[in-house]
Design a protein around this motif. Structure first.
Motif, PDB file in Angstrom:
ATOM      1  N   GLN A 187       0.443  16.140  -8.350  1.00  0.00           N
ATOM      2  CA  GLN A 187       0.326  15.879  -6.901  1.00  0.00           C
ATOM      3  C   GLN A 187       1.528  16.528  -6.219  1.00  0.00           C
ATOM      4  O   GLN A 187       2.681  16.215  -6.538  1.00  0.00           O
ATOM      5  N   THR A 207       3.652   8.961   3.979  1.00  0.00           N
ATOM      6  CA  THR A 207       3.174   7.622   4.310  1.00  0.00           C
ATOM      7  C   THR A 207       4.148   6.929   5.255  1.00  0.00           C
ATOM      8  O   THR A 207       5.342   7.220   5.253  1.00  0.00           O
ATOM      9  N   GLU A 258       2.233   6.539  -7.016  1.00  0.00           N
ATOM     10  CA  GLU A 258       1.184   7.443  -7.501  1.00  0.00           C
ATOM     11  C   GLU A 258       1.701   8.893  -7.511  1.00  0.00           C
ATOM     12  O   GLU A 258       1.521   9.621  -8.477  1.00  0.00           O
ATOM     13  N   PHE A 259       2.341   9.273  -6.408  1.00  0.00           N
ATOM     14  CA  PHE A 259       2.927  10.619  -6.336  1.00  0.00           C
ATOM     15  C   PHE A 259       3.958  10.820  -7.456  1.00  0.00           C
ATOM     16  O   PHE A 259       3.921  11.819  -8.184  1.00  0.00           O
ATOM     17  N   GLU A 264       0.818  -1.216   0.000  1.00  0.00           N
ATOM     18  CA  GLU A 264       0.000   0.000   0.000  1.00  0.00           C
ATOM     19  C   GLU A 264       0.858   1.275   0.000  1.00  0.00           C
ATOM     20  O   GLU A 264       0.659   2.148  -0.853  1.00  0.00           O
ATOM     21  N   PRO A 265       1.842   1.382   0.921  1.00  0.00           N
ATOM     22  CA  PRO A 265       2.655   2.602   0.874  1.00  0.00           C
ATOM     23  C   PRO A 265       3.413   2.764  -0.437  1.00  0.00           C
ATOM     24  O   PRO A 265       3.515   3.868  -0.961  1.00  0.00           O
ATOM     25  N   ARG A 266       3.923   1.650  -0.998  1.00  0.00           N
ATOM     26  CA  ARG A 266       4.662   1.786  -2.262  1.00  0.00           C
ATOM     27  C   ARG A 266       3.769   2.270  -3.378  1.00  0.00           C
ATOM     28  O   ARG A 266       4.190   3.057  -4.213  1.00  0.00           O
ATOM     29  N   SER A 267       2.503   1.797  -3.383  1.00  0.00           N
ATOM     30  CA  SER A 267       1.639   2.274  -4.469  1.00  0.00           C
ATOM     31  C   SER A 267       1.321   3.758  -4.269  1.00  0.00           C
ATOM     32  O   SER A 267       1.222   4.502  -5.240  1.00  0.00           O
ATOM     33  N   ARG A 268       1.232   4.223  -3.021  1.00  0.00           N
ATOM     34  CA  ARG A 268       1.016   5.663  -2.788  1.00  0.00           C
ATOM     35  C   ARG A 268       2.219   6.481  -3.271  1.00  0.00           C
ATOM     36  O   ARG A 268       2.067   7.555  -3.833  1.00  0.00           O
ATOM     37  N   LEU A 269       3.433   5.953  -3.021  1.00  0.00           N
ATOM     38  CA  LEU A 269       4.641   6.664  -3.465  1.00  0.00           C
ATOM     39  C   LEU A 269       4.726   6.689  -4.991  1.00  0.00           C
ATOM     40  O   LEU A 269       5.047   7.718  -5.592  1.00  0.00           O
ATOM     41  N   VAL A 276       3.499  13.741  -0.772  1.00  0.00           N
ATOM     42  CA  VAL A 276       2.927  12.502  -0.249  1.00  0.00           C
ATOM     43  C   VAL A 276       3.548  12.250   1.114  1.00  0.00           C
ATOM     44  O   VAL A 276       4.684  12.659   1.371  1.00  0.00           O
TER      45      VAL A 276
END
Ligand SMILES: Cc1cc2nc3c(=O)[nH]c(=O)nc-3n(C[C@H](O)[C@H](O)[C@H](O)COP(=O)(O)O)c2cc1C
Length: 185
Positions: free
Chosen positions: A79, A84, A72-73, A65-70, A82
């Motif tokens: 954006q 996380t 995405e940024f 989950e955190p890697r996909s947020r990173l 970020v």
């Protein structure tokens, strides 16, 4: 090609009171510089990490989950930043939960030039220390703005402060405890 970090910027970043890392905005975001506090936190000297992608700190942790947020940024130039929590390991193998902040440093024409990041061990902290870190990171970004400006670089993104430091610290401690349990099982 990524331009070298301007010397005044490099020196300011190195001596910053918080852990910082700067990477290229392209080329798999390899690291260009890390601060002394980054080395104190992770155990890695600049020569261990410069030229590599910072994902090396994750070792075998899934961190989906955190890697996909990173990602995405990194993939969305609009954006601004970020923040996380992500599982990392120090050079000696000790795990910690890293509260990672990332934003961009841009050239005057708006092109992203560098990725700016700051790291904090939220799993071995306390809510008031997290608030102190947040304040210090805000001040670091504030002081960075004119220094970067002299080199034609714009610091993007106002700091997303942590709304609930007690919950963030408690969650990180639980993450760390379950990791240590998994390792000892
Ligand atoms: C300047 C910079 C600093 C970073 N610092 C960290 C870090 O301290 N810990 C970490 O787990 N990931 C860090 N990252 C994120 C990873 O390098 C990578 O972008 C992330 O894991 C998502 O991509 P991946 O799924 O391809 O690995 C950093 C990235 C950049 C650009």
């Amino acid at each position: 090609m990524t331009p070298e970090l301007p010397p005044a910027l490099r020196e300011y970043l190195r001596l910053s009171r918080v852990a910082l890392a700067i990477a290229t905005a392209d080329d798999d975001n390899h690291l260009l510089a890390v601060s002394d506090r980054f080395s104190a936190l992770t155990g890695y000297a600049p020569e261990d990490v410069v030229g590599r992608n910072c994902r090396m700190l994750q070792r075998s942790a899934a961190n989906e989950e955190p890697r996909s947020r990173l990602r995405e940024f990194l993939g969305n130039p609009r954006q601004e930043n970020v923040r996380t929590s992500i599982v990392n390991f120090r050079k000696d193998g000790t795990p910690f939960v890293n509260l990672l902040y990332m934003s961009r440093l841009r050239a005057l024409d708006g092109t992203a030039r560098y990725i700016f990041a700051s790291q904090f061990d939220v799993s071995r902290s306390q809510p008031d220390l997290l608030s102190d870190y947040d304040d210090e990171l805000g001040r670091t970004l504030g002081r960075l703005t004119p220094i970067a400006g002299d080199a034609g670089i714009v610091v993007e993104g106002t700091l997303l402060t942590i709304a609930n430091s007690a919950a963030t610290v408690a969650q990180a401690k639980m993450m760390l405890a379950s990791l240590e349990y998994d390792h000892s099982a």
